[in-house]
Scaffold this motif. Structure first.
Motif, PDB file in Angstrom:
ATOM      1  N   LYS A 185       0.787  -1.234   0.000  1.00 28.90           N
ATOM      2  CA  LYS A 185       0.000   0.000   0.000  1.00 28.90           C
ATOM      3  C   LYS A 185       0.814   1.276   0.000  1.00 28.90           C
ATOM      4  O   LYS A 185       0.320   2.329  -0.401  1.00 28.90           O
ATOM      5  CB  LYS A 185      -0.890   0.026   1.256  1.00 28.90           C
ATOM      6  CG  LYS A 185      -2.173  -0.749   1.094  1.00 28.90           C
ATOM      7  CD  LYS A 185      -3.119  -0.418   2.232  1.00 28.90           C
ATOM      8  CE  LYS A 185      -3.794  -1.684   2.727  1.00 28.90           C
ATOM      9  NZ  LYS A 185      -3.875  -1.817   4.159  1.00 28.90           N
ATOM     10  N   VAL A 186       2.031   1.216   0.494  1.00 27.45           N
ATOM     11  CA  VAL A 186       2.766   2.447   0.780  1.00 27.45           C
ATOM     12  C   VAL A 186       3.056   3.241  -0.499  1.00 27.45           C
ATOM     13  O   VAL A 186       3.309   2.672  -1.563  1.00 27.45           O
ATOM     14  CB  VAL A 186       4.084   2.143   1.539  1.00 27.45           C
ATOM     15  CG1 VAL A 186       5.107   1.474   0.630  1.00 27.45           C
ATOM     16  CG2 VAL A 186       4.668   3.404   2.162  1.00 27.45           C
ATOM     17  N   GLU A 187       2.971   4.558  -0.361  1.00 26.12           N
ATOM     18  CA  GLU A 187       3.267   5.414  -1.508  1.00 26.12           C
ATOM     19  C   GLU A 187       4.580   6.143  -1.296  1.00 26.12           C
ATOM     20  O   GLU A 187       4.962   6.453  -0.167  1.00 26.12           O
ATOM     21  CB  GLU A 187       2.116   6.407  -1.691  1.00 26.12           C
ATOM     22  CG  GLU A 187       0.832   5.641  -1.963  1.00 26.12           C
ATOM     23  CD  GLU A 187      -0.206   6.453  -2.678  1.00 26.12           C
ATOM     24  OE1 GLU A 187       0.132   7.538  -3.193  1.00 26.12           O
ATOM     25  OE2 GLU A 187      -1.361   5.988  -2.712  1.00 26.12           O
ATOM     26  N   GLU A 188       5.204   6.423  -2.398  1.00 26.05           N
ATOM     27  CA  GLU A 188       6.504   7.073  -2.355  1.00 26.05           C
ATOM     28  C   GLU A 188       6.393   8.479  -1.746  1.00 26.05           C
ATOM     29  O   GLU A 188       5.423   9.194  -1.995  1.00 26.05           O
ATOM     30  CB  GLU A 188       7.034   7.171  -3.782  1.00 26.05           C
ATOM     31  CG  GLU A 188       8.485   7.516  -3.851  1.00 26.05           C
ATOM     32  CD  GLU A 188       8.991   7.587  -5.287  1.00 26.05           C
ATOM     33  OE1 GLU A 188       8.272   7.146  -6.207  1.00 26.05           O
ATOM     34  OE2 GLU A 188      10.100   8.102  -5.462  1.00 26.05           O
ATOM     35  N   ILE A 189       7.390   8.858  -0.979  1.00 24.69           N
ATOM     36  CA  ILE A 189       7.420  10.211  -0.407  1.00 24.69           C
ATOM     37  C   ILE A 189       8.057  11.152  -1.425  1.00 24.69           C
ATOM     38  O   ILE A 189       9.116  10.850  -1.983  1.00 24.69           O
ATOM     39  CB  ILE A 189       8.269  10.248   0.878  1.00 24.69           C
ATOM     40  CG1 ILE A 189       7.762   9.240   1.904  1.00 24.69           C
ATOM     41  CG2 ILE A 189       8.286  11.660   1.474  1.00 24.69           C
ATOM     42  CD1 ILE A 189       8.729   9.034   3.058  1.00 24.69           C
ATOM     43  N   ILE A 190       7.414  12.278  -1.623  1.00 20.58           N
ATOM     44  CA  ILE A 190       7.956  13.264  -2.551  1.00 20.58           C
ATOM     45  C   ILE A 190       8.517  14.467  -1.788  1.00 20.58           C
ATOM     46  O   ILE A 190       9.535  15.030  -2.134  1.00 20.58           O
ATOM     47  CB  ILE A 190       6.849  13.752  -3.534  1.00 20.58           C
ATOM     48  CG1 ILE A 190       6.177  12.556  -4.223  1.00 20.58           C
ATOM     49  CG2 ILE A 190       7.429  14.728  -4.556  1.00 20.58           C
ATOM     50  CD1 ILE A 190       7.057  11.746  -5.148  1.00 20.58           C
TER      51      ILE A 190
END
Ligand code: DBV
Length: 245
Positions: A185-190
């Motif tokens: 589920k985790v999304e990349e940090i921008i």
């Protein structure tokens, strides 16, 4: 008898099923290390085998497996996420010494704020509670280690090997599956600031684990100080070196 081999086999199979897994390079002298301890009837071979993998979101997935007869079995299995994800660390320290079993299982947090706990501890509280009731709290552990644990820290010293083979094994499976759900589920940090916070928190954790590695004494006795320091900084907790290179 290899108490923790089923844990390792389960973990590797599951990782292969659920991730795009690739090998993580293991420095030459670390893949397998052997020594003989004791004399005469007490002679005992001790073998330490290392495993390393990575996936697109997980920088290093590594295990150290020590097999030295009935009274020395260790599996230390840790997952270090890539630095652009806020995932916790998966940490399992499964230790059998002459004095008995010592089990630590956790998803070790990068942060302790409510949002972070809501995201990464709350979902696994039901799993934690299910096992905690059958696993007595393991007692004191170093005060300085406390910041690195989550509210779902399973920490126990089972009297019976059977408990390790059944309840602890089942908890290990559930924690690992729940961890891989987070990975899915985790999304990349921008955000730049957030990336810096994650980096700093990872460094703090890695530095702590490398400095305070409770296995340092054991490895030094088995394989000498030089090998041990290299193993700790060059493989077990290698982030600082990787960042420097
Ligand atoms: N511990 C490691 C690595 C090991 C390892 C890399 C490769 O971090 C093994 C081997 N842990 C190991 C051994 C002991 C412990 C103890 C051999 C016994 C040391 C001894 O009695 O000589 C959890 N592990 C411990 C202790 C704790 C942990 C709290 C007791 C230390 C003490 O009482 O001082 N390790 C610690 C932890 C995680 C972890 C919380 C993460 C889940 O991996």
């Amino acid at each position: 008898m290899s108490l923790y081999q089923p844990f390792l086999d389960y973990a590797i199979t599951l990782l292969q099923e659920r991730l795009e897994l690739r090998e993580y390079p293991i420095p030459e002298d670390f893949e397998q290390k052997k020594t003989i301890t004791g004399k005469g009837k007490k002679e005992q071979e001790v073998v330490t085998t290392s495993y390393g993998f990575a996936s697109p979101k997980l920088r290093q997935i590594r295990a150290a497996h020590v097999e030295g007869g009935n009274s020395l079995q260790v599996l230390n299995f840790v997952i270090f996420p890539e630095l652009n994800y806020d995932l916790p660390f998966f940490g399992a320290d499964l230790v059998t010494l002459p004095g008995g079993h010592l089990i630590a299982l956790d998803m070790q947090p990068l942060f302790h704020d409510r949002d972070y706990q809501h995201k990464y501890s709350q979902p696994i509280l039901p799993i934690f509670e299910k096992y905690q009731k059958d696993l007595e709290w393991g007692g004191d552990f170093p005060e300085e280690a406390k910041p690195f644990f989550s509210p779902c820290f399973l920490w126990t010293r089972p009297q019976k090997t059977e408990v390790v083979e059944t309840i602890v094994f089942s908890a290990f499976k559930d924690y690992l599956n729940a961890y891989l759900d987070f990975v899915d589920k985790v999304e990349e940090i921008i955000d730049r600031n957030r990336l810096t916070e994650v980096l700093n928190s990872q460094k703090k954790y890695l530095t702590y684990r490398a400095e305070k590695d409770p296995a340092r004494g054991m490895f030094t006795r088995l394989y000498g100080a030089e090998w041990t320091e290299e193993y700790i900084h060059g493989f077990l907790f290698d982030l600082e070196r990787k960042l420097a290179s």
